[in-house]
Every structure is written in structure tokens, then in C-alpha cells.
Design an enzyme around this catalytic site. Sequence first.
Site, PDB file in Angstrom:
ATOM      1  N   ALA A  45       0.961  -1.282   0.052  1.00 47.35           N
ATOM      2  CA  ALA A  45      -0.062  -0.008  -0.041  1.00 47.35           C
ATOM      3  C   ALA A  45       0.852   1.214   0.043  1.00 47.35           C
ATOM      4  CB  ALA A  45      -0.829   0.011   1.261  1.00 47.35           C
ATOM      5  N   ASN A  46       2.172   1.313   0.046  1.00 47.93           N
ATOM      6  CA  ASN A  46       2.950   2.237  -0.019  1.00 47.93           C
ATOM      7  C   ASN A  46       3.165   2.703  -1.517  1.00 47.93           C
ATOM      8  OD1 ASN A  46       5.659   4.201  -0.041  1.00 47.93           O
ATOM      9  ND2 ASN A  46       5.696   3.302   1.985  1.00 47.93           N
ATOM     10  N   LEU A  47       2.960   4.098  -1.667  1.00 48.77           N
ATOM     11  CA  LEU A  47       2.657   4.718  -2.960  1.00 48.77           C
ATOM     12  C   LEU A  47       4.126   5.147  -3.733  1.00 48.77           C
ATOM     13  CD1 LEU A  47      -0.440   6.952  -2.599  1.00 48.77           C
ATOM     14  CD2 LEU A  47      -0.274   4.621  -3.677  1.00 48.77           C
ATOM     15  N   SER A 147       4.845   9.037   1.295  1.00 45.61           N
ATOM     16  CA  SER A 147       4.245   7.792   0.475  1.00 45.61           C
ATOM     17  C   SER A 147       3.669   6.658   1.109  1.00 45.61           C
ATOM     18  CB  SER A 147       5.277   7.294  -0.349  1.00 45.61           C
ATOM     19  OG  SER A 147       6.364   6.828   0.380  1.00 45.61           O
TER      20      SER A 147
END
Length: 171
Positions: A45-47, A147
Site C-alpha cells: 500500500a506504500n505509494l 508515501s
Amino acid sequence: MIGTRDPGRKSAFAPVVSPDTRVLVLGSLPGEASLAAGRYYAHPANLFWRLVGGVIQRPDLPEIAYDQRLAVVLLHGIGLWDTVRSAHRKGSLDAALRDVDPAPLAARVASLPMLKAVAFNGAASAKIGAKQLPGHPDLERVQLPSSSPAHARMTAAEKQAHWNSLRKFLL
């Protein structure tokens, strides 16, 4: 005791940089998913990879193999590291960082002849990192929205708009 490791202490990865690095993106300390995987920004889920892919106009960046991702960001003049060398932390949240040993940022910055900017990925990174770089007036400092999935106050598109400010340093 000499020779014993502190099992509660977490350590950063080695920096990913080259002599051509123009922007050094600094996180705080890898989270649990990243530490377990041995890779920067491994939490699904880290962008981070999506945002950097947007900066360098490589929307496929999150889908390519990790080693290739590192090669691509280096090719575009982006380096990766963290502001914390090691710390105690339960879980992955920056707010839980304790007994922080900061990374030697000034020495790393001095070793990068093409460096134009240091970009802090989130507020904790900026708070810790700014203290390490007081004597570099020509170095641009950019604080970016994190992020991390824990930083949900902005949409991905809003974050991308901020991250795109790094493009001017990569030219």
C-alpha cells in the site's frame, strides 16, 4: 555485552546512490514489510514506487522487478536512503521511533558531486534529516507528503502533484 545484537533495534538499508545522483530521497526508517523483504518501500500500500514512477514518467515502475526499479531510478538521477541509521520501533509508524541514531547524511551528501536536492519522504524524515544538514546552503531541501499508507490525509493525485516538483532537479 560485546558481540550481541539488540533484537529490538532496527537498522536502515545501505544507500542506493551513484555519482550521478541529483536527488536523494530520504525516508525515515524502513517499515516492517520492507525490513522483512529486504527492499525499500515493500509494503504493497506504500505509494513510493508509483509516485517516483510518476516523477520520471515511468508508470510501469511499480510492476518491474525490484533490482530493475533500483537501476531505473539511478539512471534517472534519483538515490534512496534514510535519515535514521538505526532505532527502536515497535511496528512501522514513525511516531514510535525511539533511541534514534541518525544516518551520516552530511558525509553522504558530500560524496555526491551532482546532488541538487534532498527530498524528505514525510515529516519525520524531514525533522530528523534537517538536523543532519545544517551546513549545505546550496542544497535544495524538499519536504514531500509521505508515501506511506499511514499518511492518508491526501489523495494519491495530490501527493503526486507534490512529488512532481522533483522533476526540475533531474534535468
